[in-house]
Scaffold this active site. Sequence first.
Site, PDB file in Angstrom:
ATOM      1  N   GLY A 192      -4.378-101.701  29.190  1.00  0.00           N
ATOM      2  CA  GLY A 192      -3.890-100.549  28.446  1.00  0.00           C
ATOM      3  C   GLY A 192      -2.900-100.903  27.357  1.00  0.00           C
ATOM      4  O   GLY A 192      -1.836-100.289  27.252  1.00  0.00           O
ATOM      5  N   ALA A 193      -3.258-101.881  26.525  1.00  0.00           N
ATOM      6  CA  ALA A 193      -2.308-102.392  25.525  1.00  0.00           C
ATOM      7  C   ALA A 193      -2.533-101.810  24.128  1.00  0.00           C
ATOM      8  O   ALA A 193      -2.123-102.398  23.136  1.00  0.00           O
ATOM      9  CB  ALA A 193      -2.379-103.915  25.472  1.00  0.00           C
TER      10      ALA A 193
ATOM     11  N   ASN B 241     -13.737 -99.444  30.972  1.00  0.00           N
ATOM     12  CA  ASN B 241     -13.312 -98.303  31.780  1.00  0.00           C
ATOM     13  C   ASN B 241     -12.938 -98.881  33.139  1.00  0.00           C
ATOM     14  O   ASN B 241     -13.810 -99.251  33.932  1.00  0.00           O
ATOM     15  CB  ASN B 241     -14.443 -97.292  31.909  1.00  0.00           C
ATOM     16  CG  ASN B 241     -14.114 -96.153  32.858  1.00  0.00           C
ATOM     17  OD1 ASN B 241     -13.031 -96.117  33.461  1.00  0.00           O
ATOM     18  ND2 ASN B 241     -15.031 -95.221  33.026  1.00  0.00           N
TER      19      ASN B 241
ATOM     20  N   ASN C  68      -0.800-101.924  33.605  1.00  0.00           N
ATOM     21  CA  ASN C  68      -0.111-100.902  32.819  1.00  0.00           C
ATOM     22  C   ASN C  68      -0.860 -99.573  32.762  1.00  0.00           C
ATOM     23  O   ASN C  68      -0.250 -98.536  32.521  1.00  0.00           O
ATOM     24  CB  ASN C  68       0.115-101.422  31.397  1.00  0.00           C
ATOM     25  CG  ASN C  68       0.669-100.363  30.467  1.00  0.00           C
ATOM     26  OD1 ASN C  68       1.781 -99.887  30.648  1.00  0.00           O
ATOM     27  ND2 ASN C  68      -0.126 -99.975  29.476  1.00  0.00           N
TER      28      ASN C  68
ATOM     29  N   TYR D 180       0.379 -86.754  39.830  1.00  0.00           N
ATOM     30  CA  TYR D 180       0.823 -87.981  39.155  1.00  0.00           C
ATOM     31  C   TYR D 180       1.967 -88.647  39.921  1.00  0.00           C
ATOM     32  O   TYR D 180       1.943 -89.855  40.178  1.00  0.00           O
ATOM     33  CB  TYR D 180       1.274 -87.633  37.738  1.00  0.00           C
ATOM     34  CG  TYR D 180       1.946 -88.764  36.996  1.00  0.00           C
ATOM     35  CD1 TYR D 180       1.202 -89.806  36.466  1.00  0.00           C
ATOM     36  CD2 TYR D 180       3.328 -88.785  36.823  1.00  0.00           C
ATOM     37  CE1 TYR D 180       1.815 -90.852  35.782  1.00  0.00           C
ATOM     38  CE2 TYR D 180       3.944 -89.822  36.138  1.00  0.00           C
ATOM     39  CZ  TYR D 180       3.185 -90.853  35.619  1.00  0.00           C
ATOM     40  OH  TYR D 180       3.791 -91.877  34.944  1.00  0.00           O
TER      41      TYR D 180
ATOM     42  N   THR E  77       0.810 -90.474  43.024  1.00  0.00           N
ATOM     43  CA  THR E  77       0.181 -91.775  42.788  1.00  0.00           C
ATOM     44  C   THR E  77       1.215 -92.824  42.384  1.00  0.00           C
ATOM     45  O   THR E  77       1.101 -93.991  42.781  1.00  0.00           O
ATOM     46  CB  THR E  77      -0.901 -91.694  41.699  1.00  0.00           C
ATOM     47  OG1 THR E  77      -0.338 -91.239  40.461  1.00  0.00           O
ATOM     48  CG2 THR E  77      -2.029 -90.761  42.112  1.00  0.00           C
ATOM     49  N   LYS E  78       2.222 -92.443  41.638  1.00  0.00           N
ATOM     50  CA  LYS E  78       3.234 -93.422  41.227  1.00  0.00           C
ATOM     51  C   LYS E  78       4.129 -93.814  42.398  1.00  0.00           C
ATOM     52  O   LYS E  78       4.622 -94.939  42.466  1.00  0.00           O
ATOM     53  CB  LYS E  78       4.053 -92.880  40.052  1.00  0.00           C
ATOM     54  CG  LYS E  78       3.266 -92.852  38.742  1.00  0.00           C
ATOM     55  CD  LYS E  78       2.750 -94.230  38.363  1.00  0.00           C
ATOM     56  CE  LYS E  78       2.073 -94.242  37.002  1.00  0.00           C
ATOM     57  NZ  LYS E  78       1.590 -95.592  36.639  1.00  0.00           N
TER      58      LYS E  78
ATOM     59  N   ILE F 138      10.731 -92.363  28.448  1.00  0.00           N
ATOM     60  CA  ILE F 138      10.472 -93.371  27.419  1.00  0.00           C
ATOM     61  C   ILE F 138       9.739 -92.671  26.284  1.00  0.00           C
ATOM     62  O   ILE F 138       8.532 -92.393  26.382  1.00  0.00           O
ATOM     63  CB  ILE F 138       9.618 -94.539  27.959  1.00  0.00           C
ATOM     64  CG1 ILE F 138      10.222 -95.093  29.254  1.00  0.00           C
ATOM     65  CG2 ILE F 138       9.447 -95.617  26.900  1.00  0.00           C
ATOM     66  CD1 ILE F 138      11.581 -95.728  29.102  1.00  0.00           C
TER      67      ILE F 138
END
Length: 255
Positions: A14-15, A65, A92, A160, A163-164, A193
């Site tokens: 995911g960059a 994917n 990421n 969310y 999951t984190k 962020i």
Amino acid sequence: MMEKLKRKRAFITGAEQGIGFHTAKSLIEAGCDVYVHYFSGREGPEELVALATSRGQRAAFGYANLTDVEETNKCAQDAAAFLGGIDVLINNVGGIIARKWLGEIDQDFWKTVIDVNMTTMLNVTQAALPHLKAATEGASIVNLASLAGRSGGHSGSLAYSTTKGAVLTWTRSLAAELGEYGIRVNAVAPGLILGTRFHNIHTTKESSDETVKGIPLGRAGTAEDVARTITFLASEYDGFISGATIDINGGIYRM
């Protein structure tokens, strides 16, 4: 840190932008050769390749994917083939998908959030594992968690945040499992962020302004703040840090 990462081989998922992009940039500047995964948009990866090339280092990128096992395996194999192995893995990829309250969460949404934040990490780490085990000086895995995984997040982030929180436990458990192979596993838990796709889409200016009021350092974080911390964790080849999560939130949440 610079010397420890010189010529190390890093695979970052995911960059395209935000934390992933700046992490790859930081690792390049620390001396790594990199392979960057992307899902949407080649502009960021192309910029990273140009940066690495200008420094006499190697970089390439590939699409996948990561919820698909076959696509993930191919991406990891391409990374290992290009780099000649993998010393550093940065998990990421992730996202909130949408803000939905308990009564609004249907099965498809629930599964999507789990897939994007957890299944991708399972697929990538499994695919990279043989290469990480083969790294002669040990290896580093850094997983992206979130302040939401610590605190539960704002309203509408139930799936969310869940999951984190799981990423935190995954990190602790995997550190125990992979320690015998010299593989260190750590996580970072960023707070607010700004300048990332996540907050550009899902956080209003009013909400971010209100959050900043409660941050002891008096500002939001940047992707560079997170990237520096990830680079430190990646560099710990002779260190004793594993199973840890570093909170990057300006002091708003402390434990």
